[in-house]
Motif scaffolding. Structure first.
Motif, PDB file in Angstrom:
ATOM      1  N   GLY A 112       0.811  -1.212   0.000  1.00  0.00           N
ATOM      2  CA  GLY A 112       0.000   0.000   0.000  1.00  0.00           C
ATOM      3  C   GLY A 112       0.841   1.257   0.000  1.00  0.00           C
ATOM      4  O   GLY A 112       2.061   1.208   0.081  1.00  0.00           O
ATOM      5  N   GLY A 113       0.176   2.389  -0.112  1.00  0.00           N
ATOM      6  CA  GLY A 113       0.850   3.682  -0.109  1.00  0.00           C
ATOM      7  C   GLY A 113       1.095   4.164   1.310  1.00  0.00           C
ATOM      8  O   GLY A 113       0.242   4.008   2.184  1.00  0.00           O
ATOM      9  N   TRP A 114       2.278   4.744   1.546  1.00  0.00           N
ATOM     10  CA  TRP A 114       2.651   5.225   2.875  1.00  0.00           C
ATOM     11  C   TRP A 114       3.287   6.604   2.786  1.00  0.00           C
ATOM     12  O   TRP A 114       4.033   6.893   1.863  1.00  0.00           O
ATOM     13  CB  TRP A 114       3.640   4.259   3.543  1.00  0.00           C
ATOM     14  N   ILE A 115       2.998   7.435   3.771  1.00  0.00           N
ATOM     15  CA  ILE A 115       3.558   8.780   3.882  1.00  0.00           C
ATOM     16  C   ILE A 115       4.402   8.816   5.156  1.00  0.00           C
ATOM     17  O   ILE A 115       3.934   8.389   6.226  1.00  0.00           O
ATOM     18  CB  ILE A 115       2.445   9.842   3.967  1.00  0.00           C
ATOM     19  N   HIS A 116       5.638   9.306   5.041  1.00  0.00           N
ATOM     20  CA  HIS A 116       6.514   9.451   6.209  1.00  0.00           C
ATOM     21  C   HIS A 116       5.964  10.606   7.045  1.00  0.00           C
ATOM     22  O   HIS A 116       5.832  11.732   6.559  1.00  0.00           O
ATOM     23  CB  HIS A 116       7.945   9.725   5.749  1.00  0.00           C
ATOM     24  N   LEU A 117       5.636  10.339   8.303  1.00  0.00           N
ATOM     25  CA  LEU A 117       4.973  11.338   9.141  1.00  0.00           C
ATOM     26  C   LEU A 117       5.789  12.602   9.315  1.00  0.00           C
ATOM     27  O   LEU A 117       5.263  13.710   9.228  1.00  0.00           O
ATOM     28  CB  LEU A 117       4.649  10.743  10.514  1.00  0.00           C
ATOM     29  N   TRP A 118       7.093  12.486   9.565  1.00  0.00           N
ATOM     30  CA  TRP A 118       7.894  13.654   9.925  1.00  0.00           C
ATOM     31  C   TRP A 118       8.234  14.546   8.737  1.00  0.00           C
ATOM     32  O   TRP A 118       8.489  15.726   8.909  1.00  0.00           O
ATOM     33  CB  TRP A 118       9.166  13.221  10.643  1.00  0.00           C
TER      34      TRP A 118
ATOM     35  N   ALA B 136       6.016   5.356  -0.379  1.00  0.00           N
ATOM     36  CA  ALA B 136       5.575   4.172  -1.113  1.00  0.00           C
ATOM     37  C   ALA B 136       4.229   4.491  -1.755  1.00  0.00           C
ATOM     38  O   ALA B 136       3.337   5.011  -1.091  1.00  0.00           O
ATOM     39  CB  ALA B 136       5.453   2.971  -0.192  1.00  0.00           C
ATOM     40  N   GLY B 137       4.113   4.192  -3.030  1.00  0.00           N
ATOM     41  CA  GLY B 137       2.883   4.472  -3.764  1.00  0.00           C
ATOM     42  C   GLY B 137       1.822   3.407  -3.541  1.00  0.00           C
ATOM     43  O   GLY B 137       2.066   2.374  -2.920  1.00  0.00           O
ATOM     44  N   PRO B 138       0.632   3.641  -4.084  1.00  0.00           N
ATOM     45  CA  PRO B 138      -0.488   2.722  -3.862  1.00  0.00           C
ATOM     46  C   PRO B 138      -0.264   1.323  -4.439  1.00  0.00           C
ATOM     47  O   PRO B 138      -0.902   0.370  -4.015  1.00  0.00           O
ATOM     48  CB  PRO B 138      -1.664   3.424  -4.536  1.00  0.00           C
ATOM     49  N   HIS B 139       0.662   1.190  -5.382  1.00  0.00           N
ATOM     50  CA  HIS B 139       0.912  -0.123  -5.986  1.00  0.00           C
ATOM     51  C   HIS B 139       2.061  -0.865  -5.316  1.00  0.00           C
ATOM     52  O   HIS B 139       2.491  -1.914  -5.795  1.00  0.00           O
ATOM     53  CB  HIS B 139       1.172   0.029  -7.486  1.00  0.00           C
ATOM     54  N   ASN B 140       2.554  -0.327  -4.198  1.00  0.00           N
ATOM     55  CA  ASN B 140       3.612  -0.970  -3.428  1.00  0.00           C
ATOM     56  C   ASN B 140       3.131  -2.335  -2.947  1.00  0.00           C
ATOM     57  O   ASN B 140       2.050  -2.453  -2.388  1.00  0.00           O
ATOM     58  CB  ASN B 140       3.972  -0.075  -2.229  1.00  0.00           C
ATOM     59  N   ILE B 141       3.956  -3.363  -3.144  1.00  0.00           N
ATOM     60  CA  ILE B 141       3.594  -4.701  -2.668  1.00  0.00           C
ATOM     61  C   ILE B 141       4.479  -5.123  -1.493  1.00  0.00           C
ATOM     62  O   ILE B 141       4.555  -6.289  -1.146  1.00  0.00           O
ATOM     63  CB  ILE B 141       3.665  -5.747  -3.803  1.00  0.00           C
ATOM     64  N   GLY B 142       5.155  -4.151  -0.895  1.00  0.00           N
ATOM     65  CA  GLY B 142       6.055  -4.394   0.227  1.00  0.00           C
ATOM     66  C   GLY B 142       7.472  -4.092  -0.195  1.00  0.00           C
ATOM     67  O   GLY B 142       7.951  -4.633  -1.181  1.00  0.00           O
TER      68      GLY B 142
END
Length: 153
Positions: free
Chosen positions: A76-82, A88-94
């Protein structure tokens, strides 16, 4: 409130092991050990990682002196909080990435979804998220800690 509601009515813990949300991800199902490098934490962040609900992924730093670490991000897509940066974009598979992890800013990631985009924007407005030069917008410490200063005799 959703987290507390899920805990009360569904029995879901607020703090969860990632396998609860990523049951098919082998990085959470096995006790994998990665190499260690000078100044970085254990490569396999999946051993200590946890979720706060289903939207926040936290990787605690368990070794002193670490300022940069390799972090495994589940699908899934992830945003670094800081930084507010999409890592990682929505097509990330890990995938595994390297992030800065100075004291007070452990690796924390939020889901790349509309709700969390609003959350990140709020943090930017309140100057919680650092700018591109990795400097926090500061509040004058004199007003913050004035009541704790020793009085001169």
């Amino acid at each position: 409130l959703k987290l507390l509601n899920d805990a009360s009515f569904r029995g879901h813990p607020v703090v969860r092991h990632p396998v609860m949300h990523f049951p098919n991800d082998e990085n959470f199902g096995r006790n994998r050990h990665g190499g260690r490098g000078k100044g970085s934490a254990q490569s396999s962040s999946s051993l200590s990682a946890f979720m706060l609900g289903d939207l926040v992924y936290v990787v605690p730093i368990l070794k002193s002196g670490v300022v940069k670490t390799r972090v495994y991000l589940p699908e899934g897509g992830w945003i670094h909080l800081w930084s507010g940066e999409q890592v990682a974009g929505p097509h990330n598979i890990g995938k595994t990435i390297e992030v800065m992890a100075p004291i007070g800013e452990p690796p924390v990631f939020v889901r790349d979804c509309q709700l969390m985009h609003k959350f990140v924007e709020t943090l930017k407005k309140k100057h919680v998220i650092v700018d591109s030069r990795r400097r926090r917008s500061s509040v004058k410490s004199s007003s913050m800690f004035s009541s704790f200063r020793r009085k001169k005799k």
